[in-house]
Design a protein around this motif. Sequence first.
Motif, PDB file in Angstrom:
ATOM      1  N   GLY A   1       0.791  -1.223   0.000  1.00 54.64           N
ATOM      2  CA  GLY A   1       0.000   0.000   0.000  1.00 54.64           C
ATOM      3  C   GLY A   1       0.824   1.274   0.000  1.00 54.64           C
ATOM      4  O   GLY A   1       0.269   2.366  -0.132  1.00 54.64           O
ATOM      5  N   ASP A   2       2.151   1.177   0.153  1.00 59.07           N
ATOM      6  CA  ASP A   2       3.005   2.365   0.109  1.00 59.07           C
ATOM      7  C   ASP A   2       3.012   2.955  -1.296  1.00 59.07           C
ATOM      8  O   ASP A   2       3.064   2.218  -2.295  1.00 59.07           O
ATOM      9  N   PHE A   3       2.939   4.284  -1.378  1.00 55.86           N
ATOM     10  CA  PHE A   3       3.084   4.981  -2.650  1.00 55.86           C
ATOM     11  C   PHE A   3       3.537   6.415  -2.375  1.00 55.86           C
ATOM     12  O   PHE A   3       3.358   6.928  -1.277  1.00 55.86           O
ATOM     13  N   VAL A   4       4.139   7.037  -3.381  1.00 53.84           N
ATOM     14  CA  VAL A   4       4.587   8.423  -3.287  1.00 53.84           C
ATOM     15  C   VAL A   4       3.426   9.291  -3.766  1.00 53.84           C
ATOM     16  O   VAL A   4       2.856   9.001  -4.811  1.00 53.84           O
ATOM     17  N   PRO A   5       2.996  10.307  -3.069  1.00 48.02           N
ATOM     18  CA  PRO A   5       3.416  10.919  -1.817  1.00 48.02           C
ATOM     19  C   PRO A   5       2.442  10.644  -0.668  1.00 48.02           C
ATOM     20  O   PRO A   5       1.925  11.565  -0.047  1.00 48.02           O
ATOM     21  N   LYS A   6       2.166   9.422  -0.347  1.00 56.21           N
ATOM     22  CA  LYS A   6       1.208   9.037   0.702  1.00 56.21           C
ATOM     23  C   LYS A   6       1.576   9.655   2.056  1.00 56.21           C
ATOM     24  O   LYS A   6       2.727   9.624   2.465  1.00 56.21           O
ATOM     25  N   LEU A   7       0.578  10.211   2.744  1.00 54.63           N
ATOM     26  CA  LEU A   7       0.776  10.706   4.112  1.00 54.63           C
ATOM     27  C   LEU A   7       0.736   9.511   5.058  1.00 54.63           C
ATOM     28  O   LEU A   7      -0.152   8.664   4.953  1.00 54.63           O
ATOM     29  N   VAL A   8       1.712   9.460   5.984  1.00 50.42           N
ATOM     30  CA  VAL A   8       1.837   8.268   6.831  1.00 50.42           C
ATOM     31  C   VAL A   8       1.919   8.555   8.319  1.00 50.42           C
ATOM     32  O   VAL A   8       2.186   7.652   9.102  1.00 50.42           O
ATOM     33  N   GLY A   9       1.695   9.787   8.733  1.00 44.70           N
ATOM     34  CA  GLY A   9       1.721  10.035  10.170  1.00 44.70           C
ATOM     35  C   GLY A   9       2.206  11.420  10.523  1.00 44.70           C
ATOM     36  O   GLY A   9       2.217  12.330   9.695  1.00 44.70           O
ATOM     37  N   THR A  10       2.626  11.546  11.776  1.00 39.31           N
ATOM     38  CA  THR A  10       3.061  12.821  12.333  1.00 39.31           C
ATOM     39  C   THR A  10       4.527  12.740  12.741  1.00 39.31           C
ATOM     40  O   THR A  10       4.959  11.750  13.332  1.00 39.31           O
TER      41      THR A  10
ATOM     42  N   LYS B   1       3.535  16.853   9.099  1.00 40.25           N
ATOM     43  CA  LYS B   1       3.023  15.658   8.425  1.00 40.25           C
ATOM     44  C   LYS B   1       4.175  14.872   7.807  1.00 40.25           C
ATOM     45  O   LYS B   1       5.072  15.450   7.189  1.00 40.25           O
ATOM     46  N   LEU B   2       4.149  13.541   7.969  1.00 34.52           N
ATOM     47  CA  LEU B   2       5.120  12.658   7.340  1.00 34.52           C
ATOM     48  C   LEU B   2       4.533  12.126   6.045  1.00 34.52           C
ATOM     49  O   LEU B   2       3.350  11.777   5.993  1.00 34.52           O
ATOM     50  N   TYR B   3       5.372  12.054   5.015  1.00 30.81           N
ATOM     51  CA  TYR B   3       4.922  11.529   3.731  1.00 30.81           C
ATOM     52  C   TYR B   3       5.994  10.617   3.142  1.00 30.81           C
ATOM     53  O   TYR B   3       7.168  10.699   3.503  1.00 30.81           O
ATOM     54  N   ILE B   4       5.577   9.736   2.249  1.00 35.99           N
ATOM     55  CA  ILE B   4       6.519   8.856   1.563  1.00 35.99           C
ATOM     56  C   ILE B   4       7.157   9.656   0.432  1.00 35.99           C
ATOM     57  O   ILE B   4       6.473  10.103  -0.486  1.00 35.99           O
TER      58      ILE B   4
END
Length: 63
Positions: free
Chosen positions: A31-40, A47-50
């Motif tokens: 399910g990982d993809f760029v630019p998915k938000l993934v947390g704090t 915001k953390l992003y891939i």
Amino acid sequence: MSSETKQPLVVKTVIKCMTCDYSIVRDFQQGDFVPKLVGTCPKDGGKLYIAGIYAESPNNQHK
């Protein structure tokens, strides 16, 4: 290089903060993809992003 000597690649995910210089590399998850938000961000609450996904040889993991 013959197919017998090839080793499977290890896929990694690069996670970065939108507001500071915090970044981390972890194993790829379904399910990982760029630019998915993934947390704090633990550093500043941003915001953390891939930021990227790449593959590497298992021999290069422990540099």
